[in-house]
Design a protein around this motif. Structure first.
Motif, short mmCIF file in Angstrom:
data_model
loop_
_atom_site.label_atom_id
_atom_site.label_comp_id
_atom_site.label_asym_id
_atom_site.label_seq_id
_atom_site.Cartn_x
_atom_site.Cartn_y
_atom_site.Cartn_z
N VAL A 1 14.66 -1.56 0.21
CA VAL A 1 15.58 -2.63 0.63
C VAL A 1 15.81 -2.56 2.14
O VAL A 1 15.80 -3.59 2.83
N ALA A 2 15.99 -1.35 2.65
CA ALA A 2 16.20 -1.19 4.10
C ALA A 2 15.00 -1.69 4.88
O ALA A 2 15.14 -2.35 5.92
N THR A 3 13.79 -1.40 4.39
CA THR A 3 12.57 -1.87 5.05
C THR A 3 12.49 -3.39 5.04
O THR A 3 12.14 -4.02 6.05
N LEU A 4 12.85 -3.99 3.91
CA LEU A 4 12.80 -5.46 3.81
C LEU A 4 13.84 -6.12 4.71
O LEU A 4 13.67 -7.27 5.12
N LEU A 5 14.94 -5.41 5.01
CA LEU A 5 15.98 -5.96 5.87
C LEU A 5 15.70 -5.74 7.36
O LEU A 5 16.45 -6.20 8.21
N LEU B 1 4.55 6.87 11.42
CA LEU B 1 4.67 7.03 12.88
C LEU B 1 4.06 5.83 13.60
O LEU B 1 4.61 5.34 14.58
N ALA B 2 2.92 5.37 13.11
CA ALA B 2 2.26 4.23 13.75
C ALA B 2 3.09 2.97 13.61
O ALA B 2 3.19 2.16 14.56
N LEU B 3 3.73 2.77 12.46
CA LEU B 3 4.51 1.56 12.22
C LEU B 3 5.97 1.71 12.63
O LEU B 3 6.74 0.75 12.54
N GLN B 4 6.35 2.94 13.03
CA GLN B 4 7.75 3.24 13.35
C GLN B 4 8.64 2.94 12.15
O GLN B 4 9.74 2.38 12.28
N ASN B 5 8.15 3.33 10.98
CA ASN B 5 8.90 3.13 9.74
C ASN B 5 9.46 4.48 9.29
O ASN B 5 8.71 5.37 8.88
N THR B 6 10.77 4.61 9.36
CA THR B 6 11.42 5.88 9.07
C THR B 6 11.21 6.32 7.63
O THR B 6 11.03 7.51 7.34
#
Length: 460
Positions: free
Chosen positions: A45-49, A229-234
């Motif tokens: 959900v956090a990623t989609l937001l 890391l490449a996408l900066q997605n925690t």
């Protein structure tokens, strides 16, 4: 919104860790899974937001397709096929990472204008993810017996070929990092990595499959972290590192349990599902027994140790074993279960099966803990376990499993082995335990044999 997303990620990661803590025992494992799953939902959900997120229709279609395929598959899978499902689902994760890396290459025109670290981590993720996907498919095929469990190798050409494939993938990646935008290089990297994944797992025999599954799982986690890391997605970074770290630790523990190094396992050539040569059983006679004699022997014992193996899993005999144990306990007999770390075909396979049958966790004893008690055991009941009970691991320097820690069942006063036939286990070698003067063999399907023992115990 960015701050809110950050808070959601922190909550998700806390739930990941708390959920993992619950996996330390069967009593809390289900709850731990639900907690970790809740954390993953929050992370999604956090990623989609995240600001800038788009293509909602494609996202919805992907989620729907994944649910339609994944949920029924997970609900219907038998416990005997759980290792195959784990291998397949793990491979899908690696394949998804490899595809994401390819998409990033295309949408950024070969990482044109992107920081150098983005290209490096993305290409690393593509290489490892592709290896994991294709290697997991081979592991699935071996476990499902679609591919021979025997090592399949090119002999002396095997390792040089693996090195060449790795160098091709690395060379293609270096050319992309140094500025080339040719998509053929990205495709070459993915194809070389795919071939490498296939060629690494094919020479590995069935005896090493538990370690291979764990190793590929760790690779998938590392590829996901690199892609994060490449996408900066925690979420990808944290979840990937948790999977990579835990998978690496588990792989190391499994390798130690087999007294083999991880490089030796990856080099392959050990373990397969072969039968004994014709006439070998006649050359070394064994003693057979019956369900009635087995029941009488256990009924007059003070302590019985059950040693489960893959044969119990195949026969789905865990519930019958639990009923048998309850009858013995009702007669005042102490019952315990000896669990070898690599019994079955995936880490923790026996623990899961026995937990499904509501066997008390306190009765599950790890190898290091139970080995000292076999000398005080009246009857060791071996159900479908083979290589993990083979005394040759301690006594025969020429044996391929020499040095592997085993369950010391031959130290018991009496050993009863439940087995379909005299066929060898995954290591493809004869088991000296079967010919021990203290050992008797009860041939037949494990579930049927245990069921007959249960009926005999009821009649006593």
């Amino acid at each position: 919104m960015t701050s809110f997303v950050g808070v959601l990620y922190i909550v998700a990661f806390a739930l990941f860790i708390y959920g993992l803590m619950g996996l330390t025992g069967p009593r809390t494992a289900v709850r731990g899974n639900w907690i970790a799953a809740t954390g993953m939902v929050i992370a999604v959900v956090a990623t989609l937001l995240t600001p800038g997120m788009s293509n909602w229709v494609l996202i919805a279609i992907g989620i729907l397709l994944g649910a339609v395929v994944g949920v029924p598959a997970a609900r219907r899978v038998k416990m005997t096929a759980m290792p195959q499902m784990v291998a397949l689902f793990n491979g899908v994760g690696g394949g998804a990472v490899a595809l994401i890396a390819w998409v990033e290459f295309r949408t950024s025109d070969g990482y044109d204008g992107e920081p150098r670290y983005v290209a490096i981590t993305s290409l690393f993720a593509a290489l490892i993810g592709s290896v994991s996907f294709w290697g997991s498919l081979i592991a699935f095929g071996k476990l499902q017996e679609k591919i021979s469990g025997q090592p399949i190798a090119l002999r002396r050409w095997q390792q040089p070929l693996n090195v060449v494939l790795l160098l091709i993938a690395i060379a293609a990646g270096v050319l992309v990092i140094t500025g080339s935008t040719l998509e053929i290089l990205m495709i070459l990297l993915l194809v070389a990595a795919a071939a490498l994944g296939v060629m690494v797992v094919l020479p590995i025999g069935g005896a090493d499959m538990p370690v291979v599954i764990s190793l590929l799982n760790a690779c998938t986690g590392l590829s996901a972290a690199a892609m994060g890391l490449a996408l900066q997605n925690t979420a990808l970074i944290v979840a990937g590192m948790i999977v990579g770290a835990s998978g690496s630790i588990l792989t190391n523990l499994m390798a130690k349990a087999m007294n083999r190094s991880i490089p030796a396992i990856v080099a392959g050539g050990f373990g397969g599902t072969t039968a004994l040569a014709a006439g070998s059983a006649e050359a070394r006679p064994v003693r057979s027994t019956s369900a009635a004699d087995t029941a009488i022997q256990m009924a007059y014992a003070g302590k019985v140790v059950v040693v489960p193996g893959y044969g119990m899993a195949v026969a789905q005999a865990q519930h019958a074993v639990r009923e048998m144990a309850q009858l013995l306990e009702g007669k005042g007999i102490s019952v315990a279960y000896a669990i070898h770390p690599v019994a079955g075909r995936m880490p923790g396979h026996m623990n899961v099966l026995l937990a499904e049958a509501d066997v008390p966790y306190e009765q599950l004893r790890e190898m290091d803990e139970i080995n000292s008690e076999f000398a005080q055991t009246d009857v060791a009941l071996v159900i479908g376990a083979n290589d993990v009970t083979n005394p040759a691991a301690r006594t025969d320097p020429g044996s391929p499993i020499y040095g592997m820690p085993i369950l010391d069942v031959n130290a018991s006063r009496s050993v009863i082995v439940l087995k379909r036939s005299m066929n060898s286990g995954f290591a493809g070698i004869d088991n000296d335990l079967f010919y021990d003067p203290k050992t008797t063999m009860l041939f037949g399907d494990a579930k049927s044999s245990v069921g007959e023992i249960v009926e005999e115990l009821k009649a006593l």
